[in-house]
Design a protein around this motif. Structure first.
Motif, PDB file in Angstrom:
ATOM      1  N   GLY A  36       0.810  -1.200   0.000  1.00  0.00           N
ATOM      2  CA  GLY A  36       0.000   0.000   0.000  1.00  0.00           C
ATOM      3  C   GLY A  36       0.847   1.255   0.000  1.00  0.00           C
ATOM      4  O   GLY A  36       0.327   2.367   0.088  1.00  0.00           O
ATOM      5  N   ASN A  37       2.175   1.068  -0.099  1.00  0.00           N
ATOM      6  CA  ASN A  37       3.106   2.188  -0.063  1.00  0.00           C
ATOM      7  C   ASN A  37       4.293   1.844  -0.954  1.00  0.00           C
ATOM      8  O   ASN A  37       5.043   0.904  -0.664  1.00  0.00           O
ATOM      9  N   ILE A  38       4.453   2.546  -2.064  1.00  0.00           N
ATOM     10  CA  ILE A  38       5.612   2.347  -2.947  1.00  0.00           C
ATOM     11  C   ILE A  38       6.736   3.240  -2.433  1.00  0.00           C
ATOM     12  O   ILE A  38       6.645   4.463  -2.496  1.00  0.00           O
ATOM     13  N   VAL A  39       7.794   2.627  -1.920  1.00  0.00           N
ATOM     14  CA  VAL A  39       8.913   3.372  -1.354  1.00  0.00           C
ATOM     15  C   VAL A  39      10.119   3.218  -2.265  1.00  0.00           C
ATOM     16  O   VAL A  39      10.440   2.114  -2.713  1.00  0.00           O
ATOM     17  N   LEU A  40      10.793   4.318  -2.563  1.00  0.00           N
ATOM     18  CA  LEU A  40      12.005   4.316  -3.378  1.00  0.00           C
ATOM     19  C   LEU A  40      13.195   4.703  -2.514  1.00  0.00           C
ATOM     20  O   LEU A  40      13.034   5.271  -1.431  1.00  0.00           O
ATOM     21  N   ASP A  41      14.381   4.421  -3.004  1.00  0.00           N
ATOM     22  CA  ASP A  41      15.612   4.760  -2.282  1.00  0.00           C
ATOM     23  C   ASP A  41      16.472   5.631  -3.189  1.00  0.00           C
ATOM     24  O   ASP A  41      16.946   5.176  -4.233  1.00  0.00           O
ATOM     25  N   THR A  57       3.882  11.148  -1.788  1.00  0.00           N
ATOM     26  CA  THR A  57       3.035  11.557  -0.667  1.00  0.00           C
ATOM     27  C   THR A  57       3.883  12.250   0.395  1.00  0.00           C
ATOM     28  O   THR A  57       3.503  13.288   0.943  1.00  0.00           O
ATOM     29  N   TYR A  58       5.038  11.675   0.662  1.00  0.00           N
ATOM     30  CA  TYR A  58       5.944  12.181   1.693  1.00  0.00           C
ATOM     31  C   TYR A  58       7.351  11.716   1.351  1.00  0.00           C
ATOM     32  O   TYR A  58       7.558  10.931   0.415  1.00  0.00           O
ATOM     33  N   THR A  59       8.335  12.172   2.090  1.00  0.00           N
ATOM     34  CA  THR A  59       9.691  11.665   1.939  1.00  0.00           C
ATOM     35  C   THR A  59      10.386  11.658   3.300  1.00  0.00           C
ATOM     36  O   THR A  59      10.111  12.520   4.145  1.00  0.00           O
ATOM     37  N   VAL A  60      11.238  10.667   3.505  1.00  0.00           N
ATOM     38  CA  VAL A  60      12.017  10.545   4.744  1.00  0.00           C
ATOM     39  C   VAL A  60      13.480  10.793   4.388  1.00  0.00           C
ATOM     40  O   VAL A  60      14.044  10.095   3.536  1.00  0.00           O
ATOM     41  N   PRO A  70      11.407   8.554  -0.689  1.00  0.00           N
ATOM     42  CA  PRO A  70      10.046   9.021  -0.913  1.00  0.00           C
ATOM     43  C   PRO A  70       9.064   7.864  -0.934  1.00  0.00           C
ATOM     44  O   PRO A  70       9.402   6.749  -1.365  1.00  0.00           O
ATOM     45  N   GLY A  71       7.852   8.111  -0.457  1.00  0.00           N
ATOM     46  CA  GLY A  71       6.819   7.087  -0.451  1.00  0.00           C
ATOM     47  C   GLY A  71       5.557   7.565  -1.148  1.00  0.00           C
ATOM     48  O   GLY A  71       5.163   8.728  -1.019  1.00  0.00           O
ATOM     49  N   TYR A  72       4.931   6.658  -1.902  1.00  0.00           N
ATOM     50  CA  TYR A  72       3.673   6.928  -2.596  1.00  0.00           C
ATOM     51  C   TYR A  72       2.596   6.041  -1.976  1.00  0.00           C
ATOM     52  O   TYR A  72       2.571   4.827  -2.217  1.00  0.00           O
ATOM     53  N   VAL A 127       5.121  15.921   1.138  1.00  0.00           N
ATOM     54  CA  VAL A 127       5.396  16.530  -0.167  1.00  0.00           C
ATOM     55  C   VAL A 127       4.066  16.906  -0.832  1.00  0.00           C
ATOM     56  O   VAL A 127       3.685  18.071  -0.849  1.00  0.00           O
ATOM     57  N   SER A 128       3.338  15.926  -1.361  1.00  0.00           N
ATOM     58  CA  SER A 128       2.037  16.228  -1.960  1.00  0.00           C
ATOM     59  C   SER A 128       0.895  15.889  -1.003  1.00  0.00           C
ATOM     60  O   SER A 128      -0.182  16.476  -1.101  1.00  0.00           O
ATOM     61  N   GLY A 129       1.148  14.937  -0.105  1.00  0.00           N
ATOM     62  CA  GLY A 129       0.079  14.475   0.769  1.00  0.00           C
ATOM     63  C   GLY A 129      -0.978  13.663   0.037  1.00  0.00           C
ATOM     64  O   GLY A 129      -2.003  13.290   0.609  1.00  0.00           O
TER      65      GLY A 129
END
Length: 206
Positions: A36-41, A57-60, A70-72, A127-129
């Protein structure tokens, strides 16, 4: 799953309640059996600038290195493993590859273990929420690469035997069915097929 190091957070014995896990240095953001969350590195200092790719959606951010994850977040999680349907899973994988390509992410990163968004050593920014669908992500991604080498070879052979127009139709028909089976439809499907038609005419049938 969570821990102070990636290998610790990948152990089944490291499972903890979500509110605890999210505050650890590393954790598993997707529950078992679905994504439910596409996370990239991103192993580069790109700040929070997202050029042509969909905004996450956000980024860590790891402030020590400037790298970020970032996560979508997805409106409809995709089932994985076991008896999961293969078409949505291939669709998800294509989207992940497209996002990784556009953001120059690490292609070997599988997304199982991520940096904890609430750990005090990390900076988490909205980021976009936005909560995304796979279709919306595809529509906002630049066109994917053209036909595979095998499909292009078959098209070239068909052109020699039956003519250029017939060869293009056969190659694009197969590709359109493949994309449709992955859940691509409407304007997104037209855009993908158009891009591949242009690549086929330019690189193979010219």
């Amino acid at each position: 799953m969570c821990g102070d190091a990636p290998h610790e957070a990948a152990r089944e014995t490291s499972r903890r309640p979500a509110e605890y896990a999210l505050a650890q240095r590393f954790c598993q953001l997707n529950p078992r059996g679905r994504v439910g969350n596409i996370v990239l590195d991103l192993d580069h200092e790109a700040g929070c600038i997202w050029p042509d790719a969909p905004q996450p959606t956000y980024t860590v951010i790891n402030p020590q290195s400037g790298h970020q994850q970032p996560g979508y977040l997805l409106a409809d999680p995709v089932a994985v493993g076991g008896k999961a349907l293969q078409a949505p899973l291939r669709y998800l994988q294509d989207i992940r590859k497209g996002l990784t390509r556009e953001l120059s992410g690490d292609p070997s990163y599988g997304g199982l273990v991520s940096r904890g968004p609430y750990h005090p050593d990390h900076i988490t920014r909205l980021v976009s929420g936005r909560i995304w669908t796979l279709g919306d992500l595809l529509r906002e991604l630049p066109p994917m690469p053209g036909l595979s080498r095998r499909a292009a070879t078959i098209a070239a052979e068909d052109a020699d035997r039956e003519g250029r127009n017939c060869a293009a139709f056969e190659a694009l028909r197969r590709e359109a069915y493949r994309l449709h089976d992955q859940g691509v439809s409407g304007a997104a499907l037209v855009r993908q097929v158009q891009h591949q038609a242009e690549a086929l005419n330019r690189d193979t049938l010219a």
